[in-house]
Write an enzyme that holds these catalytic residues in place. Structure first.
Site, mmCIF file in Angstrom:
data_model
loop_
_atom_site.group_PDB
_atom_site.id
_atom_site.type_symbol
_atom_site.label_atom_id
_atom_site.label_comp_id
_atom_site.label_asym_id
_atom_site.label_seq_id
_atom_site.Cartn_x
_atom_site.Cartn_y
_atom_site.Cartn_z
ATOM 1 N N CYS A 193 -11.560 16.267 22.151
ATOM 2 C CA CYS A 193 -12.965 16.488 22.101
ATOM 3 C C CYS A 193 -13.700 15.259 21.703
ATOM 4 O O CYS A 193 -14.747 15.094 22.286
ATOM 5 C CB CYS A 193 -13.468 17.648 21.617
ATOM 6 S SG CYS A 193 -12.601 19.388 22.346
ATOM 7 N N CYS A 248 -11.163 20.065 19.524
ATOM 8 C CA CYS A 248 -9.855 19.366 19.156
ATOM 9 C C CYS A 248 -9.883 17.730 18.945
ATOM 10 O O CYS A 248 -10.941 17.341 19.368
ATOM 11 C CB CYS A 248 -8.644 19.800 20.040
ATOM 12 S SG CYS A 248 -8.719 18.720 21.623
ATOM 13 N N ALA A 286 -1.488 6.997 20.786
ATOM 14 C CA ALA A 286 -0.573 7.670 21.640
ATOM 15 C C ALA A 286 0.107 9.041 20.975
ATOM 16 O O ALA A 286 0.020 9.844 21.314
ATOM 17 C CB ALA A 286 0.530 6.599 22.219
ATOM 18 N N THR A 287 0.500 8.627 19.756
ATOM 19 C CA THR A 287 1.242 9.555 18.628
ATOM 20 C C THR A 287 0.072 10.889 18.428
ATOM 21 O O THR A 287 0.475 11.889 18.373
ATOM 22 C CB THR A 287 1.667 9.180 17.681
ATOM 23 O OG1 THR A 287 2.852 8.116 18.126
ATOM 24 C CG2 THR A 287 2.433 10.251 16.737
ATOM 25 N N ARG A 301 0.796 -1.130 -0.042
ATOM 26 C CA ARG A 301 0.090 -0.003 -0.083
ATOM 27 C C ARG A 301 0.813 1.304 -0.085
ATOM 28 O O ARG A 301 0.332 2.434 -0.363
ATOM 29 C CB ARG A 301 -1.055 -0.056 1.196
ATOM 30 C CG ARG A 301 -0.190 0.163 2.437
ATOM 31 C CD ARG A 301 -0.986 -0.463 3.799
ATOM 32 N NE ARG A 301 -0.318 -0.469 4.929
ATOM 33 C CZ ARG A 301 0.610 -1.467 5.130
ATOM 34 N NH1 ARG A 301 1.120 -2.519 4.363
ATOM 35 N NH2 ARG A 301 1.591 -1.409 6.315
ATOM 36 N N CYS A 335 -2.796 -1.446 11.413
ATOM 37 C CA CYS A 335 -2.969 -2.612 10.188
ATOM 38 C C CYS A 335 -2.297 -3.607 10.323
ATOM 39 O O CYS A 335 -2.554 -4.704 9.810
ATOM 40 C CB CYS A 335 -2.890 -1.906 9.213
ATOM 41 S SG CYS A 335 -1.040 -0.978 8.679
ATOM 42 N N ASN A 354 -0.716 5.173 15.408
ATOM 43 C CA ASN A 354 -1.010 4.683 16.652
ATOM 44 C C ASN A 354 -1.719 6.050 17.522
ATOM 45 O O ASN A 354 -1.330 6.972 17.238
ATOM 46 C CB ASN A 354 0.158 4.274 17.452
ATOM 47 C CG ASN A 354 1.483 5.301 17.623
ATOM 48 O OD1 ASN A 354 1.364 6.001 18.632
ATOM 49 N ND2 ASN A 354 2.015 5.769 16.568
ATOM 50 N N CYS A 408 -12.953 19.365 28.103
ATOM 51 C CA CYS A 408 -11.821 18.737 27.349
ATOM 52 C C CYS A 408 -10.444 18.863 28.260
ATOM 53 O O CYS A 408 -10.171 19.982 28.685
ATOM 54 C CB CYS A 408 -11.721 19.091 25.822
ATOM 55 S SG CYS A 408 -10.160 18.535 25.055
#
Length: 250
Positions: free
Chosen positions: A173, A170, A130-131, A70, A185, A128, A242
């Site tokens: 939110c 953001c 966390a990033t 891909r 994936c 991911n 938030c």
């Protein structure tokens, strides 16, 4: 703009919504793209081809065989290379005038914030959660427009966040860190053309923000199903509680 640029970007310049003034905005713009996987492979060539003057490309990963299904900007000869550096080389063959900075490291929030202080827009093309959270926090802190994409299995998501505008929601939110998650994936698979559809849509939204054209795109989550070919649209508002943007000064 010189004669070469006038010819190269003539199809943009012919558009009333862009013209010479708009193309000059793109040539002066700087975009940060976090992630050179499937989404980045689709978004980055269009940013470079459209004439975005400066690109910062960040990815610490290396290219392996499983990417080639891909990530179409990479070739078999690129196996083992850093993705950001390989991408920079390919983009230079598309548009040698674009200034490209590569960051071959996993970015923490402090590093992201520093990079965004010098960027006009950021595209979140990572894989991911966390990033994505760290990118959002840095975008809110620096008031940098953010175009976020995600793709897994046969479903893609696209959203634009405008921390530079008052009362705009953001990422946190919509996706609370305590309850949201995602699937890479590598665990669940991904339909090859899906990343192209979402990634090119990210490029389109980023160019529209840089140009200041089109309707307001923030506060909308768009979900694409590659099996049905349908897009769904969900509106959302700023969360007054938030944890990221509630107390951000206007």
């Amino acid at each position: 703009m010189n004669d070469h640029e006038l010819l190269r970007y003539s199809r943009h310049i012919l558009l009333d919504e862009i013209g010479i003034e708009g193309q000059q905005k793109l040539l002066a713009a700087r975009a940060l793209v976090v992630g050179c996987g499937g989404l980045g492979n689709a978004a980055l060539p269009y940013l470079a081809a459209a004439g975005v003057g400066s690109l910062i490309i960040a990815d610490d990963d290396t290219i392996d065989d499983s990417n080639l299904q891909r990530q179409i900007m990479f070739a078999e000869a690129d196996l083992g290379r850093n993705k950001a550096e390989a991408m920079a080389g390919r983009l230079k063959t598309l548009n040698g005038a674009v200034d490209i900075q590569t960051v071959a490291e996993r970015l923490d929030e402090a590093r992201l914030t520093g990079l965004m202080e010098h960027a006009d827009i950021v595209l979140d093309c990572c894989d991911n959660f966390a990033t994505r959270q760290a990118v959002n926090r840095a975008a809110v802190a620096t008031r940098t427009p953010l175009v976020s994409g995600a793709a897994v299995r046969f479903e893609g998501q696209l959203a634009v966040y405008r921390p530079d505008l008052p009362d705009a929601p953001c990422y946190a939110c919509l996706f609370d860190g305590g309850s949201a998650g995602d699937g890479a994936c590598a665990l669940f698979g991904v339909f090859s053309p899906l990343v192209g559809i979402i990634g090119t849509a990210q490029a389109a939204e980023a160019l529209k923000v840089l140009l200041g054209i089109g309707g307001a795109a923030h506060g909308i989550l768009r979900v694409y199903n590659a099996l049905s070919g349908d897009w769904q649209r969900f509106e959302f508002k700023k969360n007054p509680a938030c944890r990221v943007c509630a107390h951000q000064a206007v």
